[in-house]
Design a protein around this motif. Sequence first.
Motif, PDB file in Angstrom:
ATOM      1  N   PRO A  53       0.757  -1.502  -0.176  1.00 57.98           N
ATOM      2  CA  PRO A  53      -0.096   0.056   0.266  1.00 57.98           C
ATOM      3  C   PRO A  53       0.516   1.171  -0.158  1.00 57.98           C
ATOM      4  CG  PRO A  53      -0.080  -1.214   1.919  1.00 57.98           C
ATOM      5  CD  PRO A  53       0.722  -1.723   0.999  1.00 57.98           C
ATOM      6  N   ILE A  54       0.403   2.387  -0.843  1.00 55.29           N
ATOM      7  CA  ILE A  54       0.712   3.118  -0.807  1.00 55.29           C
ATOM      8  C   ILE A  54       1.497   4.258   1.277  1.00 55.29           C
ATOM      9  CG2 ILE A  54       1.470   6.057  -1.465  1.00 55.29           C
ATOM     10  CD1 ILE A  54      -0.274   4.419  -4.188  1.00 55.29           C
ATOM     11  N   ARG A  55       2.142   4.449   1.014  1.00 54.77           N
ATOM     12  CA  ARG A  55       2.421   5.147   2.476  1.00 54.77           C
ATOM     13  C   ARG A  55       2.949   6.174   2.284  1.00 54.77           C
ATOM     14  NH1 ARG A  55       4.467  -0.525   4.795  1.00 54.77           N
ATOM     15  NH2 ARG A  55       2.894  -1.469   5.412  1.00 54.77           N
ATOM     16  N   ASN A  56       2.709   7.535   2.921  1.00 50.63           N
ATOM     17  CA  ASN A  56       3.187   8.894   2.924  1.00 50.63           C
ATOM     18  C   ASN A  56       4.754   8.556   4.186  1.00 50.63           C
ATOM     19  OD1 ASN A  56       2.121   8.751   5.918  1.00 50.63           O
ATOM     20  ND2 ASN A  56       0.559   9.781   5.417  1.00 50.63           N
ATOM     21  N   THR A  57       5.530   9.846   4.107  1.00 50.77           N
ATOM     22  CA  THR A  57       6.893   9.555   5.028  1.00 50.77           C
ATOM     23  C   THR A  57       5.910   9.936   6.516  1.00 50.77           C
ATOM     24  OG1 THR A  57       7.007  11.263   4.017  1.00 50.77           O
ATOM     25  CG2 THR A  57       8.624  11.365   4.965  1.00 50.77           C
ATOM     26  N   ARG A  58       5.370  10.262   6.944  1.00 49.22           N
ATOM     27  CA  ARG A  58       4.935   9.846   7.756  1.00 49.22           C
ATOM     28  C   ARG A  58       5.322   7.883   8.440  1.00 49.22           C
ATOM     29  NH1 ARG A  58       7.023  11.349  12.179  1.00 49.22           N
ATOM     30  NH2 ARG A  58       6.033  10.131  14.437  1.00 49.22           N
ATOM     31  N   GLN A  59       4.745   7.381   8.485  1.00 52.74           N
ATOM     32  CA  GLN A  59       3.669   6.400   7.922  1.00 52.74           C
ATOM     33  C   GLN A  59       5.291   5.536   7.847  1.00 52.74           C
ATOM     34  OE1 GLN A  59       0.976   5.488   5.330  1.00 52.74           O
ATOM     35  NE2 GLN A  59      -0.589   5.590   6.790  1.00 52.74           N
ATOM     36  N   LEU A  60       6.253   5.601   6.933  1.00 52.40           N
ATOM     37  CA  LEU A  60       7.781   4.975   7.095  1.00 52.40           C
ATOM     38  C   LEU A  60       8.409   5.410   8.370  1.00 52.40           C
ATOM     39  CD1 LEU A  60       8.555   5.534   3.354  1.00 52.40           C
ATOM     40  CD2 LEU A  60       7.922   4.120   4.105  1.00 52.40           C
ATOM     41  N   LEU A  61       8.218   6.665   8.387  1.00 49.35           N
ATOM     42  CA  LEU A  61       9.091   6.721   9.785  1.00 49.35           C
ATOM     43  C   LEU A  61       8.993   6.349  10.505  1.00 49.35           C
ATOM     44  CD1 LEU A  61       9.469  10.807   8.896  1.00 49.35           C
ATOM     45  CD2 LEU A  61      11.319   9.205   8.634  1.00 49.35           C
ATOM     46  N   ASP A  62       7.348   5.920  11.165  1.00 51.58           N
ATOM     47  CA  ASP A  62       7.246   5.284  12.256  1.00 51.58           C
ATOM     48  C   ASP A  62       7.014   3.916  12.242  1.00 51.58           C
ATOM     49  OD1 ASP A  62       5.696   7.901  13.309  1.00 51.58           O
ATOM     50  OD2 ASP A  62       3.886   7.114  12.733  1.00 51.58           O
ATOM     51  N   LEU A  63       6.985   3.482  10.897  1.00 53.86           N
ATOM     52  CA  LEU A  63       7.403   1.709  10.876  1.00 53.86           C
ATOM     53  C   LEU A  63       9.134   1.327  11.259  1.00 53.86           C
ATOM     54  CD1 LEU A  63       6.272   0.664   7.725  1.00 53.86           C
ATOM     55  CD2 LEU A  63       5.313   0.285  10.103  1.00 53.86           C
ATOM     56  N   GLU A  64      10.157   2.559  11.313  1.00 55.54           N
ATOM     57  CA  GLU A  64      11.759   2.400  11.101  1.00 55.54           C
ATOM     58  C   GLU A  64      11.140   3.014  12.900  1.00 55.54           C
ATOM     59  OE1 GLU A  64      13.775   5.356   9.217  1.00 55.54           O
ATOM     60  OE2 GLU A  64      13.600   3.565   7.178  1.00 55.54           O
TER      61      GLU A  64
END
Length: 64
Positions: A53-64
Amino acid sequence: MVRTRAWRRTQARKCDNDKAVRPLKFKPEKNWKLLYTRADKLVRARQLGMSYPIRNTRQLLDLE
């Protein structure tokens, strides 16, 4: 008599030849709304080289 491509196609249609009308084995959906299940969307995204799914920058940072 010149036998062009149009003549060959007409003959194929007349003789009900299998080569005249051959449906595609696999025709992928072009519209994301028509892909119903998540698994289908993941497969199609992989074929297109997209991340889904398409994720925004905030979601990608939360995963890390």
